[in-house]
Design an enzyme around this catalytic site. Structure first.
Site, short mmCIF file in Angstrom:
data_model
loop_
_atom_site.label_atom_id
_atom_site.label_comp_id
_atom_site.label_asym_id
_atom_site.label_seq_id
_atom_site.Cartn_x
_atom_site.Cartn_y
_atom_site.Cartn_z
CD GLU A 1 -2.70 -1.17 0.12
OE1 GLU A 1 -2.89 -0.38 -0.81
OE2 GLU A 1 -3.24 -2.48 -0.08
CG HIS B 1 -9.67 -7.53 -6.18
ND1 HIS B 1 -9.52 -8.03 -4.97
CD2 HIS B 1 -8.75 -6.22 -6.02
CE1 HIS B 1 -8.23 -7.44 -4.37
NE2 HIS B 1 -7.78 -6.47 -5.15
C1 BJ2 Z 1 -4.30 -5.45 -0.58
C2 BJ2 Z 1 -4.25 -5.13 -1.93
C3 BJ2 Z 1 -5.69 -3.25 -3.15
C4 BJ2 Z 1 -4.44 -2.66 -3.70
C5 BJ2 Z 1 -6.70 -2.24 -2.76
C6 BJ2 Z 1 -8.10 -2.79 -2.83
C7 BJ2 Z 1 -8.57 -2.73 -4.39
C8 BJ2 Z 1 -7.69 -1.80 -5.10
C9 BJ2 Z 1 -6.40 0.16 -3.83
C10 BJ2 Z 1 -6.54 0.94 -5.03
C11 BJ2 Z 1 -5.03 1.28 -5.64
C12 BJ2 Z 1 -4.85 2.22 -6.71
C13 BJ2 Z 1 -4.57 -6.14 -3.09
C14 BJ2 Z 1 -2.22 -7.10 -3.05
C15 BJ2 Z 1 -1.86 -7.97 -4.21
C16 BJ2 Z 1 -2.97 -8.83 -4.55
C17 BJ2 Z 1 -4.23 -8.16 -4.13
C18 BJ2 Z 1 -4.94 -9.12 -3.38
N1 BJ2 Z 1 -5.27 -3.81 -1.95
N2 BJ2 Z 1 -6.64 -1.28 -4.04
N3 BJ2 Z 1 -6.71 2.13 -4.81
N4 BJ2 Z 1 -3.92 -7.06 -3.25
O1 BJ2 Z 1 -4.18 -2.86 -5.02
O2 BJ2 Z 1 -3.74 -2.06 -2.93
O3 BJ2 Z 1 -5.60 0.32 -2.96
O4 BJ2 Z 1 -4.57 3.36 -6.69
O5 BJ2 Z 1 -5.40 1.63 -7.77
O6 BJ2 Z 1 -5.87 -6.32 -3.33
O7 BJ2 Z 1 -5.82 -9.90 -4.23
O8 BJ2 Z 1 -5.13 -9.29 -2.24
ZN ZN Z 2 -2.11 -2.46 -4.89
#
Ligand code: BJ2
Ligand code: ZN
EC number: 3.4.-.-
Length: 644
Positions: free
Chosen positions: A374, A503
């Site tokens: 993050e 997601h």
């Molecule tokens: C833990 C991580 C996402 C990320 C979050 C939730 C969905 C989008 C964002 C966006 C970032 C942006 C995540 C980590 C690796 C695999 C995946 C999973 N959370 N998001 N605002 N991961 O990508 O940080 O923060 O600016 O586009 O989902 O499946 O856990």
């Molecule tokens: Zn991310």
């Protein structure tokens, strides 16, 4: 400023430069118009982020309602800007940069839906889906009392540490029974509305609009080629882990079958690091370090974990977090009974350098790595903050995902963990190296088919190849085909297992993570070279290398202003995505796995039909017929022979 005032003022300034109904080709005036857009849009997006944040950190009817209102106002603004841009400017003969900016603001996502009622419905569905997912719980009766478990931390911890087959299955089934069924009809409606918006934007469907952010026509084929290159390594890891799981769970893990999905220490079997203890190559050697106990011993808390991550970034000469980051982020689950969207995420409010993280941080090594993930997003936000709003994004979405992970590759090395006090000693030993690489592979290699398949499913849902009567069956077909896993219980079309992955209800495209898991090794290799690292790639730690930091910074500062191959070139000197750095990183483990699997006479892969045969009456009948028919024929012939 209210949303209404914002859009009215937007129209006014746009009309003020209008030239007698003919789109203008005056680039100087167009640039001034875009600058004005930039200032106004920042305010609009700030309002939207504020309303979304309020909802995500306190889910109530009021915050949901407010979020929907502000979303609709924002869509209105986006739509007006795009219409006016087209009416006012003819940018076809303008510079690359101006064209790129106009192309971006006229690609307007769901705002393209003409029918307001439909847009409102789409916005509401998205909120409802987030809410259902984020408030779902698994309940059980313990000593006559009902005990309800949240996803974070309860279910996550149970899956990570539990080793009882049936208990794990209870958690796995319970989560899917809780979140899935009510999401299914919403998702179906969502797909149709979202496609309508994509089509209004000139795309064939939502999947096509998502893929367009990669700006390469051969994108799908390029990914397939990379996947094929990586597959042998995955198959070797899978076969090795399968045998180890059989040692733990007995014949419920078949040696040539897909592996039951609930045994990997993770709700979606996407990363397998939590079962390292079950598969450790050399249990009496160090190397596969889980520093969770040490973090607990040292009284780590969420703030400390974020400070450790920040310090890594600043050691490279990159930016520290602004004060408002520390004041406004939500880094632990609130204890006042509020429902929140716990899934970790990073936020750019688009103005005032207001960047925040929302994470229900648990004191574990896994979460320490997520903190870095993050923080990587935040660092990108910081570095491109001086770009116009239109260019504040990753070179492609996979780049954004890779930044924090690149740093985490250094952080997780034994050498680094010792340096920051999370490990007492480092042993130079090839067996310890294999332990370390195995731990990393459980996180990175296990993820590849998962990262690849999620959008294989969604793209086919959006283009209509997968219909709603097949959502779950096709999901499991892909999960078995790519990951070699099977559900521990019968699935059917009343369930909606895809919806139980954040997601999907949150509508975040997923192929970005597959891209990230490949390019982060390219970035790592390039930065290690810059840092003067010698020796195997997996031992590299770029900590305190400002040379590496400068290289990374130059790429981050470009934001989305250039096509991604230019950004890739700025950091690696290469212009394409390639699996070679990843393969190089894992080479010692690849050799070890091949040797091990050869010694065990392992059959790589699995029979994809195995679990489906067992549950599908049509195929079980066919299979029964296949095995019994020859016997029946023989018996019949024998009977006829003896009668004669
Ligand atoms: C833990 C991580 C996402 C990320 C979050 C939730 C969905 C989008 C964002 C966006 C970032 C942006 C995540 C980590 C690796 C695999 C995946 C999973 N959370 N998001 N605002 N991961 O990508 O940080 O923060 O600016 O586009 O989902 O499946 O856990
Ligand atoms: Zn991310």
């Amino acid at each position: 400023m209210s949303g209404q005032t914002t859009s009215v003022s937007a129209i006014l300034f746009l009309l003020a430069v209008s030239v007698a109904g003919t789109p203008s080709t005056d680039e100087t005036a167009a640039i001034a118009w875009l600058e004005r857009y930039n200032t106004e849009a920042q305010d609009v997006y700030y309002r939207r982020s504020t309303a979304f944040w309020a909802y995500n950190t306190n889910i109530t009817d009021e915050t949901q309602q407010r979020q929907v209102e502000v979303s609709l106002e924002t869509s209105q603004f986006i739509k007006e800007i795009a219409q006016n841009a087209t009416a006012l400017w003819d940018w076809s003969g303008m510079s690359f940069d101006t064209k790129r900016k106009f192309d971006s603001i006229t690609n307007i996502g769901s705002a393209a839906l003409q029918d307001q009622t439909k847009l409102e419905r789409l916005t509401n569905i998205q909120s409802d889906m987030r809410r259902i997912y984020s408030t779902a719980k698994v309940c059980e009766t313990v000593d006559g009392q009902e005990n309800c478990m949240d996803f974070e931390p309860d279910l996550t911890r149970e899956l990570a540490t539990g080793r009882d087959y049936d208990r794990l299955q209870f958690i796995w089934d319970g989560w899917r029974a809780s979140a899935g069924p009510s999401l299914r009809p919403l998702y179906q409606e969502f797909v149709s509305l979202s496609n309508e918006a994509a089509q209004a934007n000139g795309y064939a469907d939502t999947g096509a609009s998502w893929r367009s952010s990669y700006e390469v026509d051969t994108f799908e084929q390029d990914l397939e080629n990379i996947y094929e290159e990586l597959k042998p390594l995955y198959l070797n890891l899978h076969a090795y882990v399968r045998r180890k799981l059989r040692e733990t769970y007995g014949t419920r893990v078949g040696l040539t079958d897909p592996i039951p999905a609930h045994l990997f220490g993770n709700m979606w079997s996407q990363q397998w690091n939590n079962i390292f203890d079950l598969v450790e190559p050399y249990p009496n050697k160090p190397g596969g370090i889980d520093v969770t106990p040490k973090m607990v011993e040292l009284n780590y808390n969420a703030t400390h974990m974020f400070r450790v991550s920040e310090e890594f970034f600043t050691s490279l000469g990159l930016g520290a977090m602004p004060d408002t980051f520390w004041e406004r982020s939500m880094i632990v689950r609130p204890t006042d009974g509020r429902e929140v969207v716990c899934y970790a995420s990073a936020w750019d409010f688009s103005r005032d350098r207001d960047f925040r993280i929302k994470q229900c941080t648990d004191v574990t090594m896994e979460d320490l790595l997520t903190v870095h993930h993050e923080m990587g997003h935040i660092q990108y936000f910081i570095q491109y903050a001086d770009q116009p709003l239109i260019y504040r994004g990753g070179a492609n979405p996979g780049f954004h995902e890779a930044v924090g992970d690149v740093l985490a590759l250094s952080v997780a090395t034994p050498k680094h963990l010792k340096q920051i006090g999370l490990l007492d000693e480092v042993t130079e030993d090839p067996d310890a190296d294999i332990n370390f690489l195995m731990a990393t592979a459980l996180e990175k290699i296990a993820f590849l088919p998962f990262g690849y398949l999620i959008d294989q499913w969604r793209w086919r849902v959006f283009d209509g190849t997968i219909g709603s009567d097949n959502y779950n069956a096709e999901w499991w077909r892909l999960r078995t085909k790519y990951q070699g896993i099977k559900p521990p219980s019968t699935r059917d079309e009343t369930l909606f297992d895809p919806g139980c992955k954040f997601h999907i209800p949150n509508n975040t495209p997923y192929i970005r993570y597959f891209v990230s898991f490949v390019v982060q090794f390219q970035f790592h290799e390039a930065l290690c070279k810059e840092a003067g690292h010698t020796g195997p790639l997996h031992t590299c730690d770029i900590y305190r290398s400002t040379a590496a930091g400068d290289k990374l910074k130059a790429m981050l500062q470009m934001g989305e202003s250039q096509p991604w191959p230019d950004a890739m070139e700025a950091i690696t000197g290469q212009r394409s995505m390639t699996a070679s750095s990843l393969l190089k990183y894992f080479q010692p483990l690849t050799d070890w796995l091949k040797q091990k699997n050869w010694e065990n006479r392992e059959r790589l892969g699995w029979d994809a039909e195995t679990w489906q045969d067992a549950k599908d009456p049509a195929t079980s009948f066919a299979r029964a017929l296949r095995t019994t028919l020859p016997v029946m024929l023989l018996a019949l012939m024998a009977a006829m022979f003896f009668r004669c």
